[in-house]
Design a protein around this motif. Structure first.
Motif, PDB file in Angstrom:
ATOM      1  N   LEU A  50       0.825  -1.206   0.000  1.00 49.10           N
ATOM      2  CA  LEU A  50       0.000   0.000   0.000  1.00 49.10           C
ATOM      3  C   LEU A  50       0.862   1.260   0.000  1.00 49.10           C
ATOM      4  CD1 LEU A  50      -2.798  -1.061   2.498  1.00 49.10           C
ATOM      5  CD2 LEU A  50      -2.965  -0.865   0.016  1.00 49.10           C
ATOM      6  N   ALA A  51       1.942   1.243   0.776  1.00 52.07           N
ATOM      7  CA  ALA A  51       2.860   2.390   0.780  1.00 52.07           C
ATOM      8  C   ALA A  51       3.475   2.571  -0.608  1.00 52.07           C
ATOM      9  CB  ALA A  51       3.943   2.202   1.837  1.00 52.07           C
ATOM     10  N   GLY A  52       3.814   1.464  -1.256  1.00 51.89           N
ATOM     11  CA  GLY A  52       4.360   1.523  -2.616  1.00 51.89           C
ATOM     12  C   GLY A  52       3.353   2.111  -3.598  1.00 51.89           C
ATOM     13  N   LEU A  53       2.086   1.723  -3.470  1.00 53.63           N
ATOM     14  CA  LEU A  53       1.050   2.278  -4.339  1.00 53.63           C
ATOM     15  C   LEU A  53       0.863   3.772  -4.099  1.00 53.63           C
ATOM     16  CD1 LEU A  53      -1.569  -0.610  -4.274  1.00 53.63           C
ATOM     17  CD2 LEU A  53      -0.254   0.164  -6.254  1.00 53.63           C
ATOM     18  N   CYS A  54       0.954   4.200  -2.851  1.00 55.22           N
ATOM     19  CA  CYS A  54       0.858   5.631  -2.549  1.00 55.22           C
ATOM     20  C   CYS A  54       2.015   6.399  -3.197  1.00 55.22           C
ATOM     21  CB  CYS A  54       0.851   5.864  -1.039  1.00 55.22           C
ATOM     22  SG  CYS A  54      -0.671   5.365  -0.242  1.00 55.22           S
ATOM     23  N   TYR A  55       3.205   5.838  -3.108  1.00 58.13           N
ATOM     24  CA  TYR A  55       4.359   6.472  -3.743  1.00 58.13           C
ATOM     25  C   TYR A  55       4.142   6.542  -5.257  1.00 58.13           C
ATOM     26  CZ  TYR A  55       9.026   7.323  -5.512  1.00 58.13           C
ATOM     27  OH  TYR A  55      10.090   7.852  -6.187  1.00 58.13           O
ATOM     28  N   GLY A  56       3.652   5.447  -5.828  1.00 63.78           N
ATOM     29  CA  GLY A  56       3.380   5.417  -7.264  1.00 63.78           C
ATOM     30  C   GLY A  56       2.345   6.447  -7.675  1.00 63.78           C
ATOM     31  N   GLU A  57       1.328   6.617  -6.846  1.00 55.32           N
ATOM     32  CA  GLU A  57       0.314   7.622  -7.155  1.00 55.32           C
ATOM     33  C   GLU A  57       0.919   9.020  -7.145  1.00 55.32           C
ATOM     34  OE1 GLU A  57      -3.832   9.510  -5.430  1.00 55.32           O
ATOM     35  OE2 GLU A  57      -3.216   7.532  -4.725  1.00 55.32           O
ATOM     36  N   ASN A  58       1.760   9.317  -6.176  1.00 56.92           N
ATOM     37  CA  ASN A  58       2.416  10.629  -6.141  1.00 56.92           C
ATOM     38  C   ASN A  58       3.244  10.854  -7.397  1.00 56.92           C
ATOM     39  OD1 ASN A  58       1.483  11.839  -3.841  1.00 56.92           O
ATOM     40  ND2 ASN A  58       3.150  11.127  -2.554  1.00 56.92           N
ATOM     41  N   TYR A  59       3.985   9.829  -7.797  1.00 55.33           N
ATOM     42  CA  TYR A  59       4.826   9.930  -8.984  1.00 55.33           C
ATOM     43  C   TYR A  59       3.971  10.198 -10.226  1.00 55.33           C
ATOM     44  CZ  TYR A  59       8.106   8.736 -12.686  1.00 55.33           C
ATOM     45  OH  TYR A  59       8.878   8.772 -13.803  1.00 55.33           O
ATOM     46  N   LEU A  60       2.887   9.429 -10.371  1.00 53.04           N
ATOM     47  CA  LEU A  60       2.018   9.598 -11.539  1.00 53.04           C
ATOM     48  C   LEU A  60       1.344  10.962 -11.556  1.00 53.04           C
ATOM     49  CD1 LEU A  60       0.304   6.105 -11.769  1.00 53.04           C
ATOM     50  CD2 LEU A  60       1.936   7.084 -13.372  1.00 53.04           C
ATOM     51  N   THR A  61       0.830  11.399 -10.411  1.00 51.62           N
ATOM     52  CA  THR A  61       0.132  12.682 -10.404  1.00 51.62           C
ATOM     53  C   THR A  61       1.081  13.844 -10.661  1.00 51.62           C
ATOM     54  OG1 THR A  61       0.285  12.808  -7.996  1.00 51.62           O
ATOM     55  CG2 THR A  61      -1.756  11.942  -8.901  1.00 51.62           C
ATOM     56  N   LYS A  62       2.309  13.762 -10.165  1.00 51.08           N
ATOM     57  CA  LYS A  62       3.270  14.844 -10.377  1.00 51.08           C
ATOM     58  C   LYS A  62       3.766  14.889 -11.816  1.00 51.08           C
ATOM     59  CE  LYS A  62       4.961  15.133  -5.677  1.00 51.08           C
ATOM     60  NZ  LYS A  62       6.045  14.845  -4.755  1.00 51.08           N
ATOM     61  N   ASN A  63       3.885  13.726 -12.454  1.00 51.62           N
ATOM     62  CA  ASN A  63       4.515  13.672 -13.769  1.00 51.62           C
ATOM     63  C   ASN A  63       3.566  13.513 -14.953  1.00 51.62           C
ATOM     64  OD1 ASN A  63       7.328  13.829 -12.934  1.00 51.62           O
ATOM     65  ND2 ASN A  63       6.902  11.892 -11.915  1.00 51.62           N
ATOM     66  N   TYR A  64       2.372  12.949 -14.739  1.00 51.42           N
ATOM     67  CA  TYR A  64       1.537  12.622 -15.893  1.00 51.42           C
ATOM     68  C   TYR A  64       0.102  13.136 -15.822  1.00 51.42           C
ATOM     69  CZ  TYR A  64       5.399   9.491 -16.850  1.00 51.42           C
ATOM     70  OH  TYR A  64       6.634   8.987 -17.090  1.00 51.42           O
ATOM     71  N   LEU A  65      -0.400  13.435 -14.661  1.00 45.21           N
ATOM     72  CA  LEU A  65      -1.788  13.877 -14.540  1.00 45.21           C
ATOM     73  C   LEU A  65      -1.816  15.361 -14.245  1.00 45.21           C
ATOM     74  CD1 LEU A  65      -3.161  10.902 -12.426  1.00 45.21           C
ATOM     75  CD2 LEU A  65      -3.376  11.236 -14.882  1.00 45.21           C
ATOM     76  N   SER A  66      -1.824  16.172 -15.299  1.00 45.82           N
ATOM     77  CA  SER A  66      -1.773  17.620 -15.108  1.00 45.82           C
ATOM     78  C   SER A  66      -3.008  18.098 -14.346  1.00 45.82           C
ATOM     79  CB  SER A  66      -1.679  18.330 -16.456  1.00 45.82           C
ATOM     80  OG  SER A  66      -2.821  18.059 -17.230  1.00 45.82           O
ATOM     81  N   GLY A  67      -2.791  19.052 -13.486  1.00 51.01           N
ATOM     82  CA  GLY A  67      -3.887  19.625 -12.716  1.00 51.01           C
ATOM     83  C   GLY A  67      -4.250  18.815 -11.485  1.00 51.01           C
TER      84      GLY A  67
END
Length: 196
Positions: free
Chosen positions: A13-30
């Motif tokens: 779950l911690a890994g998924l949270c880290y992955g979400e941060n990475y995706l939102t910062k780099n690929y999901l504008s706004g």
């Protein structure tokens, strides 16, 4: 059991949270998840409100409605069986029916399904509202899982056999969903503590 579950689910779950941060910062504008200490509310936070707050509230109302229906049903069944104390046994303000009759047991199992949800909902909701500020997707996924699992758990309990509360595939995930909220809330705490 709880420590084993935490040890099993926390790292992924911690890994998924880290992955979400990475995706939102780099690929999901706004949808950048909290770039400042002020924690700007991400657009996807609306999903947390819709699923965890509104959806969770509807689940609690549905479970409460089942308790009201069960109270009437088992009161009438007890009266038909000749229970002279049925009115006193099942009527308000009593939370649980007294006695050891089958009707009392069945009603108490329905009531317990609702009561247990009420006991854990404050932690679930508080952690959802905080965790959703930096992890809106994981938090919303956990909320949807909580809603499904909660209904299935209560349905199993309502059979009158308390062990059936975990018989359905989804039912044990009431705890997985709660753990997801704890982890996402923890991620928000770490984010705040690490912010400059």
């Amino acid at each position: 059991m709880a420590a084993g579950m935490i040890a099993k689910f926390f790292p992924p779950l911690a890994g998924l949270c880290y992955g979400e941060n990475y995706l939102t910062k780099n690929y999901l504008s706004g949808t950048k998840a909290g770039e400042s200490v002020s924690l700007q509310v991400p657009r996807l936070y609306g999903l947390v409100l819709a699923v965890n707050v509104i959806g969770g509230s509807f689940v609690l109302v549905a479970l409460g409605t089942k308790v009201g229906m069960a109270r009437r049903k088992y009161l009438e069944a007890a009266k038909k069986k000749g229970d002279a104390d049925a009115e006193a046994r099942f009527s308000y303000p009593k939370l649980y029916a007294e006695g050891f009759s089958e009707e009392a047991k069945l009603f108490n199992c329905v009531q317990r399904g609702h009561q247990q949800a009420l006991e854990t909902y404050p932690s679930f909701l508080a952690c959802s509202l905080v965790g959703g500020l930096t992890q809106p997707l994981m938090t919303s996924f956990g909320g949807l899982l909580w809603c499904i699992a909660r209904l299935r758990w209560a349905k199993g309990y309502a059979t009158g056999e308390p062990n059936n509360r975990y018989a359905d595939f989804w039912a044990p995930h009431i705890w997985t969903a709660l753990l997801i909220q704890f982890v996402t809330c923890g991620c928000t705490a770490v984010h705040l503590l690490r912010s400059k």
